[in-house]
Each structure stands twice: as C-alpha cells, then as structure tokens.
Design a protein around this motif. Structure first.
Motif, PDB file in Angstrom:
ATOM      1  N   SER A  10       0.805  -1.234   0.000  1.00 46.25           N
ATOM      2  CA  SER A  10       0.000   0.000   0.000  1.00 46.25           C
ATOM      3  C   SER A  10       0.834   1.279   0.000  1.00 46.25           C
ATOM      4  CB  SER A  10      -0.913   0.005   1.231  1.00 46.25           C
ATOM      5  OG  SER A  10      -0.126   0.112   2.391  1.00 46.25           O
ATOM      6  N   ILE A  14      -0.495   1.514  -7.341  1.00 49.08           N
ATOM      7  CA  ILE A  14      -1.950   1.304  -7.289  1.00 49.08           C
ATOM      8  C   ILE A  14      -2.414   1.122  -5.845  1.00 49.08           C
ATOM      9  CG2 ILE A  14      -3.835  -0.199  -8.064  1.00 49.08           C
ATOM     10  CD1 ILE A  14      -1.966  -0.961 -10.482  1.00 49.08           C
ATOM     11  N   ARG A  34       5.734  -3.282   3.090  1.00 51.74           N
ATOM     12  CA  ARG A  34       6.927  -4.080   3.404  1.00 51.74           C
ATOM     13  C   ARG A  34       7.913  -3.353   4.316  1.00 51.74           C
ATOM     14  NH1 ARG A  34       9.934  -6.991  -1.439  1.00 51.74           N
ATOM     15  NH2 ARG A  34       9.478  -5.055  -2.518  1.00 51.74           N
ATOM     16  N   VAL A  59       4.788  -9.601   2.519  1.00 48.67           N
ATOM     17  CA  VAL A  59       3.839 -10.715   2.315  1.00 48.67           C
ATOM     18  C   VAL A  59       4.520 -12.072   2.177  1.00 48.67           C
ATOM     19  CG1 VAL A  59       1.966  -9.300   1.364  1.00 48.67           C
ATOM     20  CG2 VAL A  59       3.667 -10.297  -0.198  1.00 48.67           C
ATOM     21  N   ALA A  84      -0.046  -6.439  -3.509  1.00 48.97           N
ATOM     22  CA  ALA A  84       1.424  -6.445  -3.633  1.00 48.97           C
ATOM     23  C   ALA A  84       1.859  -7.370  -4.754  1.00 48.97           C
ATOM     24  CB  ALA A  84       2.056  -6.895  -2.314  1.00 48.97           C
ATOM     25  N   SER A 108       6.046 -14.146  -4.235  1.00 51.41           N
ATOM     26  CA  SER A 108       5.340 -12.873  -4.003  1.00 51.41           C
ATOM     27  C   SER A 108       3.949 -12.846  -4.618  1.00 51.41           C
ATOM     28  CB  SER A 108       6.112 -11.697  -4.630  1.00 51.41           C
ATOM     29  OG  SER A 108       7.436 -11.697  -4.236  1.00 51.41           O
ATOM     30  N   MET A 135      -5.029  -9.153  -7.029  1.00 54.03           N
ATOM     31  CA  MET A 135      -4.574  -8.374  -8.179  1.00 54.03           C
ATOM     32  C   MET A 135      -3.817  -9.295  -9.124  1.00 54.03           C
ATOM     33  SD  MET A 135      -4.991  -5.341  -9.249  1.00 54.03           S
ATOM     34  CE  MET A 135      -4.546  -3.727  -8.611  1.00 54.03           C
ATOM     35  N   SER A 136      -4.485  -9.628 -10.217  1.00 57.59           N
ATOM     36  CA  SER A 136      -3.879 -10.466 -11.240  1.00 57.59           C
ATOM     37  C   SER A 136      -3.350  -9.555 -12.348  1.00 57.59           C
ATOM     38  CB  SER A 136      -4.936 -11.447 -11.763  1.00 57.59           C
ATOM     39  OG  SER A 136      -4.376 -12.313 -12.707  1.00 57.59           O
ATOM     40  N   SER A 137      -3.304 -10.043 -13.552  1.00 58.16           N
ATOM     41  CA  SER A 137      -2.906  -9.243 -14.711  1.00 58.16           C
ATOM     42  C   SER A 137      -3.428  -9.956 -15.944  1.00 58.16           C
ATOM     43  CB  SER A 137      -1.390  -9.136 -14.793  1.00 58.16           C
ATOM     44  OG  SER A 137      -1.036  -8.554 -16.027  1.00 58.16           O
ATOM     45  N   LYS A 157       0.912 -15.050 -12.408  1.00 58.18           N
ATOM     46  CA  LYS A 157      -0.462 -14.542 -12.387  1.00 58.18           C
ATOM     47  C   LYS A 157      -1.453 -15.602 -12.889  1.00 58.18           C
ATOM     48  CE  LYS A 157       0.441 -10.253 -10.938  1.00 58.18           C
ATOM     49  NZ  LYS A 157       0.019  -9.726  -9.631  1.00 58.18           N
ATOM     50  N   PRO A 183      -5.824  -4.363 -13.389  1.00 53.27           N
ATOM     51  CA  PRO A 183      -6.004  -2.922 -13.153  1.00 53.27           C
ATOM     52  C   PRO A 183      -5.905  -2.060 -14.395  1.00 53.27           C
ATOM     53  CG  PRO A 183      -3.754  -3.572 -12.614  1.00 53.27           C
ATOM     54  CD  PRO A 183      -4.466  -4.832 -13.032  1.00 53.27           C
ATOM     55  N   GLY A 184      -5.709  -2.666 -15.595  1.00 54.41           N
ATOM     56  CA  GLY A 184      -5.360  -1.890 -16.777  1.00 54.41           C
ATOM     57  C   GLY A 184      -3.845  -1.766 -16.842  1.00 54.41           C
ATOM     58  N   TRP A 185      -3.362  -1.071 -17.891  1.00 54.76           N
ATOM     59  CA  TRP A 185      -1.921  -0.812 -17.965  1.00 54.76           C
ATOM     60  C   TRP A 185      -1.714   0.552 -17.315  1.00 54.76           C
ATOM     61  CZ3 TRP A 185       1.365   0.346 -22.956  1.00 54.76           C
ATOM     62  CH2 TRP A 185       2.723   0.351 -22.591  1.00 54.76           C
ATOM     63  N   VAL A 186      -1.143   0.540 -16.122  1.00 56.50           N
ATOM     64  CA  VAL A 186      -1.194   1.702 -15.234  1.00 56.50           C
ATOM     65  C   VAL A 186       0.192   2.341 -15.061  1.00 56.50           C
ATOM     66  CG1 VAL A 186      -1.996   2.495 -12.970  1.00 56.50           C
ATOM     67  CG2 VAL A 186      -3.013   0.451 -13.988  1.00 56.50           C
ATOM     68  N   ALA A 189       5.586   2.473 -11.067  1.00 53.22           N
ATOM     69  CA  ALA A 189       6.960   1.983 -11.275  1.00 53.22           C
ATOM     70  C   ALA A 189       6.917   0.710 -12.118  1.00 53.22           C
ATOM     71  CB  ALA A 189       7.609   1.713  -9.929  1.00 53.22           C
TER      72      ALA A 189
END
Ligand code: NDP
Length: 231
Positions: A10, A14, A34, A59, A84, A108, A135-137, A157, A183-186, A189
């Motif tokens: 967090s 995102i 972390r 995590v 994460a 992770s 949160m996948s992708s 993922k 989440p889309g391509w955000v 970093a």
C-alpha cells in the motif's frame, strides 16, 4: 457503503491510490507495506485520515503475517485486497530464464496471496461484504497470450487465477466472494511511463467492481472497466 479494507503493497503505485480513495470515502484502511520506515507518503496519509493504519507486512514473511493476524484477530475485514506484486526481470524470453528470480516472483505473486487468504479468511467471513480480491494481470490470461515469452511474471499470475477459482469454490459456503482483477496498464513503477492510464482512473474502476461484487461474481476475472477477461 463503508467498512474495513486490508490491502498489501500500500505504500506506492496502485496500492497507495486504493488507500487514498477508500480513506476519502470514510473506510477504515489497514494499509500493509513491506518497509514501514520508508513509507513516508503512507504515514502522511495516516496523519490526514485517522482511519488509515499503516502496518508492517512483507507478504513473503509468513511469521510476520501471523503476527498481523493475531493483532487483528476477530476484526471484520470487508475487503481483503492482495495487491502487492513483483514483476521480476523484464523481457524474459525462451532460453533466458533466471530460476532464482522465478521462485521469488512465484513466492510474491502466487504463494503469498494464497497465504493471505488462508490467514485472514476468518476476518473476511466475520464482515458484511465478505470479499477477497486478488490483483492479477491480463498477461496471466492463457486465452490472451498471443505474443509468447514473459515466462516468469505470466505464470505467477496464471497460477494466481487458478487459486482464485479454487478459493471461490472452497469459500462459497462461508459466503466469501473471490475475484481476480486486472487494473489496466497503469502508470506506476511497474507499468512505466508509457502506460495508458493513471492509478487514479484504474482505482476508480476497480472500486466500483469491489463495491458491487456479489456471490455470483465469485471465481471470475475482471478488467478495471468492469468487463470480464477470459481465463
Ligand atoms: P508497483 O511496482 O508500483 O508497486 C508494487 C507494490 O508491491 C509496492 O508497494 C511494493 O512494495 C509491493 N510489494 C512487492 N513485493 C512485496 C512484498 N514481498 N511484501 C509486501 N509488499 C510488496 O506496482 P503497481 O502498483 O503497478 O502494481 C500493483 C499490482 O498490480 C501488482 O500485483 C501488479 O502485478 C499488478 N498489475 C500492475 C499493472 C500495471 O500496469 N501497473 C498491470 C497489471 C497488473 P515496496 O515499495 O516495498 O517494493
């Protein structure tokens, strides 16, 4: 609607935007990160909103995970958001795979989110919304893979998606809904500066999905705009 959200990763990207938007909507935010010492922006958010509680959690450190669970035993968590993630080496093509990094990414992105679900499912079951979000992708979608490569991140993922499906079945009787999200391509970093959308736009979409989620959505994979992604 308001309640309690626990989110991992967090302190930036995102995850930080999720904390910001839920806090401004009046939610209690258990904001895991972390390295609490370095989480300056998150601690500032905690000063702005008394219901944002920064918590130390790597995590992949399962004894730390159990300590957090003990500290919040019995507290209802309406949304457990496993955000994460770690990309690992970029441009991993056939013949160029680093096995040590592969194991680190799987730890992770795949094993840790499963352990989070196992460790905190009693808290989720005790809440009114009863939602676990992973949160996948989209690159974890086998149906979407037209370009090959990406062995390390993709597989982490894809395996996470399978975990979502099994958890949806295993936790159904406890009334818990489990979602995989893209989440889309955000622009973060991880997403890089060429990405298509801001974290703010992504989280506005994700938030709608999270708040409207119901048992019939469990075991499905959604894009931030609400459309369904094939496995
Ligand atoms: P960032 O790289 O900006 O942030 C990643 C976050 O995950 C950081 O807070 C980082 O903490 C945290 N993290 C990584 N490993 C651990 C760990 N072991 N324990 C605790 N926290 C950890 O990425 P994004 O914000 O872009 O990504 C968030 C999620 O969205 C990830 O799961 C990612 O795979 C997914 N995603 C992102 C996309 C994008 O375009 N950005 C596209 C598709 C999916 P620290 O600061 O300590 O490193």
């Amino acid at each position: 609607m308001s309640g309690t959200i626990l989110i991992t990763g967090s302190n930036r990207g995102i995850g930080f935007e999720i904390c910001t938007q839920f806090a401004s909507d009046g939610w209690k935010v258990l904001a895991c990160c972390r390295d609490l010492d370095k989480a300056v922006e998150l601690k500032d958010l905690g000063k702005q909103y008394s219901e944002v509680h920064p918590i130390q959690l790597d995590v992949t450190d399962y004894s730390q995970m159990i300590s957090v669970a003990k500290a919040i035993q019995g507290e209802p968590i309406d949304i457990l958001f496993n955000n994460a993630g770690y990309y690992g080496p970029k441009r991993v093509s056939f013949g160029g795979v680093d096995r040590t990094e592969w194991r680190r990414v799987l730890e992770s992105n795949t094993i840790a989110p499963y352990m989070m679900a196992e460790t905190f499912c009693d808290n989720v079951a005790a809440s009114s919304h009863k939602l676990i979000a992973m949160m996948s992708s989209k690159v974890g979608s086998i149906a979407d893979n037209r370009s090959g490569g990406g062995y390390i991140y993709r597989t982490s993922k894809t395996a996470l998606n399978q975990i979502v499906k099994s958890l949806a079945i295993d936790l159904k009787d406890r009334g818990i809904t489990v979602l995989a999200l893209h989440p889309g391509w955000v622009k973060t970093a991880m997403g890089g500066p060429e990405a298509l959308i801001s974290a703010e736009v992504s989280v506005r979409g994700l938030k709608k999905i999270l708040l409207q989620a119901e048992p019939s959505n469990s075991g499905h994979f959604y894009n931030y705009d609400g459309s369904e992604i094939p496995w």
